[in-house]
Design an enzyme around this catalytic site. Structure first.
Site, PDB file in Angstrom:
ATOM      1  N   LYS A  22       0.830  -1.218   0.000  1.00  0.00           N
ATOM      2  CA  LYS A  22       0.000   0.000   0.000  1.00  0.00           C
ATOM      3  C   LYS A  22       0.856   1.257   0.000  1.00  0.00           C
ATOM      4  CE  LYS A  22      -3.052   2.590   3.125  1.00  0.00           C
ATOM      5  NZ  LYS A  22      -2.124   3.555   3.736  1.00  0.00           N
ATOM      6  N   ASN A  23       1.827   1.338   0.905  1.00  0.00           N
ATOM      7  CA  ASN A  23       2.599   2.569   1.049  1.00  0.00           C
ATOM      8  C   ASN A  23       3.504   2.821  -0.148  1.00  0.00           C
ATOM      9  OD1 ASN A  23       1.394   3.116   3.486  1.00  0.00           O
ATOM     10  ND2 ASN A  23       2.998   2.173   4.709  1.00  0.00           N
ATOM     11  N   ARG A  97      -4.618  10.284   2.774  1.00  0.00           N
ATOM     12  CA  ARG A  97      -3.360  10.919   3.129  1.00  0.00           C
ATOM     13  C   ARG A  97      -2.393  10.972   1.945  1.00  0.00           C
ATOM     14  NH1 ARG A  97      -1.211  14.215   7.082  1.00  0.00           N
ATOM     15  NH2 ARG A  97       1.041  13.969   7.094  1.00  0.00           N
ATOM     16  N   ASP A 121      -5.673   8.168   8.557  1.00  0.00           N
ATOM     17  CA  ASP A 121      -5.872   7.662   9.905  1.00  0.00           C
ATOM     18  C   ASP A 121      -5.846   8.771  10.942  1.00  0.00           C
ATOM     19  OD1 ASP A 121      -6.136   4.977   9.306  1.00  0.00           O
ATOM     20  OD2 ASP A 121      -3.977   4.650   9.274  1.00  0.00           O
ATOM     21  N   ASP A 320       3.903   0.944  11.828  1.00  0.00           N
ATOM     22  CA  ASP A 320       2.660   0.305  11.404  1.00  0.00           C
ATOM     23  C   ASP A 320       2.474  -1.097  11.978  1.00  0.00           C
ATOM     24  OD1 ASP A 320       1.830   2.480   9.990  1.00  0.00           O
ATOM     25  OD2 ASP A 320       2.415   1.727   8.020  1.00  0.00           O
ATOM     26  N   MET A 342       6.217   7.762  17.335  1.00  0.00           N
ATOM     27  CA  MET A 342       5.891   8.694  16.257  1.00  0.00           C
ATOM     28  C   MET A 342       4.498   9.305  16.360  1.00  0.00           C
ATOM     29  SD  MET A 342       7.684   7.031  12.908  1.00  0.00           S
ATOM     30  CE  MET A 342       9.382   6.461  12.936  1.00  0.00           C
TER      31      MET A 342
END
Length: 436
Positions: A22-23, A97, A121, A320, A342
Site C-alpha cells: 500500500k505505502n 493521506r 488515519d 505500522d 511517532m
C-alpha cells in the site's frame, strides 16, 4: 457501514499471498504524473486508499487502463490542471493521506501543485512541514488558505540545492525527490527516508531517466534532467501485511506459510517477532510459521531487563506493526514494553483489548506495558469498532483468537489497507463473515 462477524478460537492452516505494498503504491502512482509517456504498474493492491488515488488521477485527466489483476497502464499526456482548483478536487483530495504526493510531480512538471489538507488515519499529528519546506528550498512559492485548509506551491523552474530534512519523512522525501528529478542542477537530500518503498520509487525514476544516487542511504543526490520517459514497475509485497499474518499465526496457534515475501526487504521485522518467541522460518522466499501449540515466550534483554519494542525510521522497526506486536504479546509468556514514538494516538485502541481480558497498562499516550496470558486465559469475544487500519487488523487478530463470536464495526478502515481480507482469511479456515 460494514461489520465483520468473527467466530474465534479456530486454528487456521494453509498459505497466504501478501498483496502489493500500500505505502509503495501511493508513491509510485503519483510518479506517473512526471511523464507524458505510458507507465505500466503491476501488483497494485485492490484497496480503498489506492483506488481513491487512481480515481483522483483519472479526474486529473490521466488515461488509465486495467490490463489484468493488479496491473494498470497510466498516461499523463493531457493533464487537466483546472481540476486542481475545482470544488470537486477539494473533496477528492481530502479523502486520503497519500494525495499529498501529487504536489511534487505537478510542481516539477507543470509549475504548480495544490492540495487540500489530506485525511487518513486519526493516529495523531502528521504535519506536512517537511514536504513544503523541501519544495520551498527548491524555489517554490508557498501559499496556504487557513479558511479552506488548502495548500499551494508554484514555481517557473525548480532549482537544485542542498537540504537537511528535520525528519526522515517517507512521504516528504518522496515528494521532494519527485520534484527534484526535474529541477535544474543538483539536489542533495540529507536525512532522507530510506525505506524499501522509497528505494523502489527511486529505482523506478532512474529507469524513467532520472539520475538519483545514494539509493538506500539517508543521503540522496539528484542531478536534474529535462524530462522523463515511461517504464514498467512491479511493486513489492506489503511488509505490514506480512507482519500481520505472522502475528495471526502465532495468536491462533496456526501453521501458516506466507508466500513470496521478498525477504531482503523485510529488514528487522522477522527478528522482532522472534524476540516475542515466535518461530519465523525462511523457506526460499517464503515465511513458514509452525503451529505454536505450547505458546511463545518473550525474550529479555541481555542484562535481564524487560524487552522494549519501539518504532524508528528505517532500518528501524516500522510503526505500522507496533499494534500487531502489542496484540500478539497479550498471549505470550512474559512481558514487553511497547513504545510508540511517532504518533500519540495510536495506542488508544488498547482499551478494547483490556475489555477482552488482556493485561495491558497504558503508561501514557506513547507507551504500553503488556503482561502476557500464556494462553492460560483466552481473550473474550465482544463488539468493538475499528479506529484505524492497523488497530483494526489488530482487533481482528484478537477476535480470531478469542472464544466466542466478536463483531468489528467500521471495517471500512480495514478495507483501506487490506485487500479482500475476509475472503483470504476464509481460504485458510477463518470463520469470518462480512455483514453490510
Amino acid at each position: 457501514m460494514g461489520t465483520f462477524k468473527i467466530e474465534g478460537g479456530h486454528q487456521l492452516k494453509g498459505s497466504i499471498q501478501p498483496q502489493g505494498a500500500k505505502n509503495e503504491a501511493l508513491q509510485i502512482l503519483c510518479a506517473v504524473l512526471l511523464t507524458p509517456e505510458v507507465v505500466t504498474i503491476n501488483n497494485i493492491p485492490d484497496i480503498v486508499d489506492v483506488n481513491k488515488l487512481i480515481k483522483l488521477l483519472g479526474n486529473l485527466g490521466v488515461k488509465i487502463k486495467n490490463i489484468g489483476k493488479g496491473s494498470y497502464t497510466f498516461q499523463a499526456d493531457d493533464v487537466n490542471l483546472e481540476y486542481l482548483e475545482s470544488d470537486a478536487f477539494k473533496v477528492d483530495g481530502r479523502g486520503l493521506r497519500g494525495s499529498i504526493m501529487i504536489v511534487g510531480p505537478l510542481l516539477a512538471r507543470f509549475g504548480k501543485g495544490y492540495i487540500p489538507k489530506p485525511g487518513g488515519d486519526k493516529i495523531g499529528r502528521r504535519r506536512l512541514d517537511t514536504h513544503f519546506e523541501g519544495l520551498i528550498n527548491l524555489g517554490a512559492k508557498f501559499r496556504y488558505s487557513k479558511e479552506e485548509q488548502f495548500y499551494g506551491v508554484e514555481a517557473e523552474r525548480l532549482k537544485g540545492t542542498y537540504m537537511l530534512l528535520e525528519e526522515a519523512s517517507v512521504t516528504g522525501t518522496a515528494n521532494i525527490v519527485m520534484a527534484a528529478v526535474l529541477a535544474e542542477g543538483q539536489t542533495t537530500i540529507y536525512n532522507a527516508a530510506c525505506e524499501p518503498y522509497l528505494q523502489q520509487l527511486c529505482k523506478m525514476l532512474n529507469r524513467m531517466g532520472a539520475k538519483i544516487s545514494g539509493v538506500g542511504s539517508n543521503m540522496l543526490i539528484i542531478d536534474g534532467v529535462e524530462s522523463l520517459g515511461g517504464t514498467d514497475h512491479t511493486m513489492l509485497p506489503d511488509m505490514i501485511e506480512i507482519g500481520s499474518w505472522i502475528g495471526l499465526a502465532a495468536m491462533t496457534k496456526s501453521e501458516l506459510t506466507i508466500k513470496n515475501v521478498s525477504w531482503n526487504d523485510l529488514g528487522i521485522i522477522p527478528s522482532v517477532f522472534r524476540k516475542l518467541g515466535i518461530t519465523v522460518e525462511k523457506q526460499g522466499d517464503d515465511i513458514h510459521i509452525p503451529a505454536h501449540i505450547d505458546g511463545y515466550e518473550i525474550q529479555s534483554f541481555i542484562d535481564g531487563s524487560i524487552l522494549t519494542i519501539s518504532d524508528a525510521p528505517w532500518p528501524g522497526f516500522t510503526p505500522d506493526l507496533l499494534s500487531i506486536v502489542l496484540v500478539v504479546a497479550t498471549q505470550a509468556r512474559g512481558s514487553v514494553l511497547i513504545h510508540q514514538k511517532m504518533f500519540e494516538s495510536r495506542l488508544f485502541f488498547v482499551d478494547k483489548l483490556i475489555d477482552m481480558g488482556a493485561k495491558i497498562i497504558l503508561c501514557d499516550p506513547h507507551r504500553a506495558t503488556v503482561i502476557g496470558h500464556d494462553f492460560k486465559s483466552t481473550l473474550k469475544a465482544m463488539t468493538m469498532t475499528s479506529p484505524d487500519i492497523r488497530a483494526g487488523v489488530s482487533l481482528l487478530i484478537a477476535a480470531l483468537s478469542a472464544k466466542g463470536t466478536s463483531t468489528i464495526q467500521n471495517i471500512e478502515q480495514i478495507d483501506r489497507g487490506y485487500e479482500n481480507i475476509d475472503e483470504r482469511l476464509r481460504a485458510i479456515g477463518a470463520k469470518i463473515e462480512r455483514v453490510e
